[in-house]
Design a protein around this motif. Structure first.
Motif, PDB file in Angstrom:
ATOM      1  N   SER A   1       0.836  -1.198   0.000  1.00 18.75           N
ATOM      2  CA  SER A   1       0.000   0.000   0.000  1.00 18.75           C
ATOM      3  C   SER A   1       0.874   1.253   0.000  1.00 18.75           C
ATOM      4  CB  SER A   1      -0.972  -0.003   1.174  1.00 18.75           C
ATOM      5  OG  SER A   1      -0.264  -0.011   2.386  1.00 18.75           O
ATOM      6  N   ALA A   2       2.058   1.175   0.650  1.00 17.21           N
ATOM      7  CA  ALA A   2       2.987   2.315   0.613  1.00 17.21           C
ATOM      8  C   ALA A   2       3.472   2.535  -0.816  1.00 17.21           C
ATOM      9  CB  ALA A   2       4.164   2.068   1.546  1.00 17.21           C
ATOM     10  N   LYS A   3       3.760   1.421  -1.492  1.00 16.48           N
ATOM     11  CA  LYS A   3       4.204   1.499  -2.897  1.00 16.48           C
ATOM     12  C   LYS A   3       3.111   2.119  -3.767  1.00 16.48           C
ATOM     13  CE  LYS A   3       7.714  -1.822  -4.186  1.00 16.48           C
ATOM     14  NZ  LYS A   3       8.021  -3.201  -4.492  1.00 16.48           N
ATOM     15  N   MET A   4       1.879   1.636  -3.557  1.00 19.75           N
ATOM     16  CA  MET A   4       0.759   2.156  -4.346  1.00 19.75           C
ATOM     17  C   MET A   4       0.575   3.653  -4.081  1.00 19.75           C
ATOM     18  SD  MET A   4      -0.347   0.052  -6.459  1.00 19.75           S
ATOM     19  CE  MET A   4      -1.634   1.145  -7.034  1.00 19.75           C
ATOM     20  N   GLY A   5       0.753   4.043  -2.826  1.00 18.45           N
ATOM     21  CA  GLY A   5       0.627   5.457  -2.473  1.00 18.45           C
ATOM     22  C   GLY A   5       1.663   6.303  -3.187  1.00 18.45           C
ATOM     23  N   LEU A   6       2.899   5.796  -3.245  1.00 13.64           N
ATOM     24  CA  LEU A   6       3.976   6.515  -3.916  1.00 13.64           C
ATOM     25  C   LEU A   6       3.693   6.615  -5.415  1.00 13.64           C
ATOM     26  CD1 LEU A   6       6.717   7.912  -3.546  1.00 13.64           C
ATOM     27  CD2 LEU A   6       7.816   5.706  -3.965  1.00 13.64           C
ATOM     28  N   PHE A   7       3.237   5.498  -5.985  1.00 13.13           N
ATOM     29  CA  PHE A   7       2.917   5.463  -7.411  1.00 13.13           C
ATOM     30  C   PHE A   7       1.825   6.490  -7.725  1.00 13.13           C
ATOM     31  CE2 PHE A   7       1.340   3.655 -11.398  1.00 13.13           C
ATOM     32  CZ  PHE A   7       2.539   3.342 -12.025  1.00 13.13           C
ATOM     33  N   TYR A   8       0.809   6.515  -6.874  1.00 12.68           N
ATOM     34  CA  TYR A   8      -0.301   7.449  -7.024  1.00 12.68           C
ATOM     35  C   TYR A   8       0.202   8.892  -6.915  1.00 12.68           C
ATOM     36  CZ  TYR A   8      -4.751   9.798  -6.043  1.00 12.68           C
ATOM     37  OH  TYR A   8      -5.823  10.645  -6.077  1.00 12.68           O
ATOM     38  N   LEU A   9       1.160   9.108  -5.995  1.00 15.60           N
ATOM     39  CA  LEU A   9       1.749  10.429  -5.814  1.00 15.60           C
ATOM     40  C   LEU A   9       2.412  10.905  -7.112  1.00 15.60           C
ATOM     41  CD1 LEU A   9       2.171  12.574  -3.591  1.00 15.60           C
ATOM     42  CD2 LEU A   9       4.386  11.516  -3.129  1.00 15.60           C
ATOM     43  N   GLY A  10       3.044   9.977  -7.821  1.00 19.84           N
ATOM     44  CA  GLY A  10       3.659  10.311  -9.110  1.00 19.84           C
ATOM     45  C   GLY A  10       2.643  10.900 -10.071  1.00 19.84           C
ATOM     46  N   ASP A  11       1.468  10.274 -10.110  1.00 16.23           N
ATOM     47  CA  ASP A  11       0.395  10.782 -10.977  1.00 16.23           C
ATOM     48  C   ASP A  11      -0.106  12.141 -10.507  1.00 16.23           C
ATOM     49  OD1 ASP A  11       0.526   8.561 -12.612  1.00 16.23           O
ATOM     50  OD2 ASP A  11      -1.012   7.467 -11.482  1.00 16.23           O
ATOM     51  N   GLN A  12      -0.186  12.304  -9.186  1.00 14.95           N
ATOM     52  CA  GLN A  12      -0.625  13.589  -8.631  1.00 14.95           C
ATOM     53  C   GLN A  12       0.371  14.694  -8.996  1.00 14.95           C
ATOM     54  OE1 GLN A  12      -3.601  12.315  -8.309  1.00 14.95           O
ATOM     55  NE2 GLN A  12      -3.902  13.890  -6.780  1.00 14.95           N
ATOM     56  N   TYR A  13       1.655  14.384  -8.876  1.00 17.70           N
ATOM     57  CA  TYR A  13       2.687  15.363  -9.248  1.00 17.70           C
ATOM     58  C   TYR A  13       2.530  15.764 -10.713  1.00 17.70           C
ATOM     59  CZ  TYR A  13       5.506  15.081  -4.965  1.00 17.70           C
ATOM     60  OH  TYR A  13       5.963  15.172  -3.677  1.00 17.70           O
ATOM     61  N   PHE A  14       2.227  14.777 -11.562  1.00 15.35           N
ATOM     62  CA  PHE A  14       2.045  15.080 -12.984  1.00 15.35           C
ATOM     63  C   PHE A  14       0.911  16.088 -13.167  1.00 15.35           C
ATOM     64  CE2 PHE A  14       0.350  14.713 -17.196  1.00 15.35           C
ATOM     65  CZ  PHE A  14       1.489  14.670 -17.990  1.00 15.35           C
TER      66      PHE A  14
END
Length: 164
Positions: free
Chosen positions: A4-17
């Motif tokens: 879930s931490a990994k998924m959160g980080l991945f999601y953060l990447g999209d948010q940054y975009f």
């Protein structure tokens, strides 16, 4: 749960975009580039290449006059097999501006091999030959360009003007 931490980080990447896209739309190149580069870094940690974030970071770098970073990112995009012919035009223009006509022509040739009918690349190559006074080569390319885009008045005008 590490997943879930990994998924959160991945999601953060999209948010940054998305944040980067807002800055980009407001022509704030420096801020936009920061966020696109963060997306790039996060996706890289997952072994994923984010070509869209790289492309927009490239545009920001060009707008900011940061040619070295722009060239680096354009080469990354070419290695990612990014399907936009303009990356070859953009890189060839940067080589031209740095006075490297060999790399400029090689980049155009690489792009033309991948996108043989792209008008932008044909025109870049034509302009190069015109600037060198190689009119026969330029004429052959203009002929190709006119065949690809027969209704383009600028091409038709140039072609007629340059024909003996």
């Amino acid at each position: 749960n590490p997943n879930s931490a990994k998924m959160g980080l991945f999601y953060l990447g999209d948010q940054y975009f998305n944040v980067g896209a807002n800055f980009y739309n407001n022509h704030d190149w420096a801020e936009a580039r920061k966020y696109f580069e963060r997306t790039k870094q996060i996706k890289n940690t997952f072994g994923e290449k984010d070509s869209l974030a790289t492309f927009y970071a490239t545009n920001c770098a060009i707008k900011m006059g940061d040619k070295d970073v722009a060239m680096k990112y354009l080469k990354e995009l070419i290695n990612m097999d990014y399907q936009k012919p303009e990356i070859y035009s953009m890189l060839s223009t940067l080589y031209k501006e740095s006075g490297d006509s060999v790399k400029m022509l090689n980049t155009i040739a690489m792009g033309r091999k991948k996108f043989p009918s792209d008008l932008g690349l044909i025109i870049s190559e034509t302009n190069y030959y015109l600037s060198k006074g190689e009119l026969a080569k330029a004429q052959d390319l203009l002929k190709v360009a006119v065949e690809k885009d027969p209704n383009n008045p600028i091409l038709r005008f140039n072609f007629k003007k340059r024909m003996p």
